[in-house]
Design a protein around this motif. Sequence first.
Motif, short mmCIF file in Angstrom:
data_model
loop_
_atom_site.label_atom_id
_atom_site.label_comp_id
_atom_site.label_asym_id
_atom_site.label_seq_id
_atom_site.Cartn_x
_atom_site.Cartn_y
_atom_site.Cartn_z
N GLU A 1 0.83 -1.20 0.00
CA GLU A 1 0.00 0.00 0.00
C GLU A 1 0.87 1.26 0.00
N ILE A 2 1.93 1.26 0.84
CA ILE A 2 2.84 2.41 0.87
C ILE A 2 3.52 2.59 -0.48
N THR A 3 3.95 1.50 -1.07
CA THR A 3 4.64 1.56 -2.36
C THR A 3 3.75 2.18 -3.44
N ARG A 4 2.46 1.85 -3.42
CA ARG A 4 1.53 2.40 -4.40
C ARG A 4 1.35 3.91 -4.24
N GLU A 5 1.45 4.38 -2.98
CA GLU A 5 1.22 5.79 -2.70
C GLU A 5 2.45 6.66 -2.96
N LEU A 6 3.65 6.08 -2.98
CA LEU A 6 4.88 6.86 -3.07
C LEU A 6 4.97 7.76 -4.30
N PRO A 7 4.62 7.31 -5.51
CA PRO A 7 4.77 8.18 -6.68
C PRO A 7 3.98 9.47 -6.62
N ALA A 8 2.92 9.51 -5.80
CA ALA A 8 2.09 10.71 -5.71
C ALA A 8 2.69 11.77 -4.79
N LEU A 9 3.74 11.43 -4.03
CA LEU A 9 4.33 12.36 -3.08
C LEU A 9 5.45 13.17 -3.73
N ASP A 10 5.54 14.47 -3.35
CA ASP A 10 6.64 15.27 -3.89
C ASP A 10 7.93 14.97 -3.11
N THR A 11 9.03 15.56 -3.55
CA THR A 11 10.34 15.23 -3.00
C THR A 11 10.43 15.54 -1.51
#
Length: 251
Positions: free
Chosen positions: A10-20
Motif C-alpha cells: 500500500e505504501i509503495t503504491r502511494e509513493l509516486p504521488a508524493l513530492d520530494t
Amino acid sequence: MTEKQKLINEITRELPALDTGYLRLLTDFAEILQREVDVTADGHGPFTEEFARHFAGVLLVHHALSEEPFTKDKFEHAMVRVLNESDLDAHLSPRGNPGHDLTVGAEKWSLKTQADQALKLDALHISKFMEMGKGEWTNETSLTGLRQRMFDHVANYDRIFSLRHKIVGENRYYELVEIPKALLLEAENGELEMKMDSKQNPKPGYCRVYDRDRSQKFQLYFDGGTERKLQIKHLKKALCHVRASWTFKKD
C-alpha cells in the motif's frame, strides 16, 4: 499475504504521488521509527507489548518534531489511535466534556499528564484534577462539601491514567500509571484541614489520607485563590499500577 506485506504494498503504491519534500520526510520517519526503545507492559487488559510498541512509535514521531513532552491533548489522541490499532473500540469524548476523556468499550477513562521538572518517580502529582468552581469555601466544614464534589466528579468515569515524562540521564522516560479509583475514594475517611492563616482567598485546604501505620498515601489539595481547583499531591506510586513504560535516547 501477511498484514505487513499488505502495508508495504500500500505504501509503495502511494509513493509516486508524493513530492520530494514529503518523500524526504517519510524517509526521516522511517529512520526514526527504527530507533531502539526499551518498553515494558504488564499485560493487564489492553496493555500488551504490542500496545507498548505501537505507542512507542507515536512517541518517537512526536519527539522527532518537538522537544516538549506529550500534552494531554496529544495523549488522548494517541491512546485512541493505538487502542483502535489493538482492535479495541475507543473514541474521544466531546471537547469540553466535564467527565471522562475517552470511552474504551463500555469503560469511561480519565487521562492526565505529568511532566514537571520536580516530578518524582515514586510519587504522582496531578496539578489540576478538576475545577472546583464556586460554592461554599470558608472553613473545614466547607471542605466536606468540596470533597463530595470530587466524589461526584469521579463517579463520571471508571478508570484513571497518568502519562508521566521525565529526563533520566541521557534518556527520555515515559510511564503509563493507572490510579485505582478505589484509592481516591479512601479520601472519605481522610483528615481535613483548612489553612486559615493563608493569605489566599478563599483559603486552601487539605484532605490527608493515611494507612494504618500513619504513613501518608496521598493528599487532596483544595487550591483556593482565583483558580479554585483540586490537586492530587504526594500520591504513592507503589499504590498504583504501572501499565507500560518507554525509555529512549533524548536527541
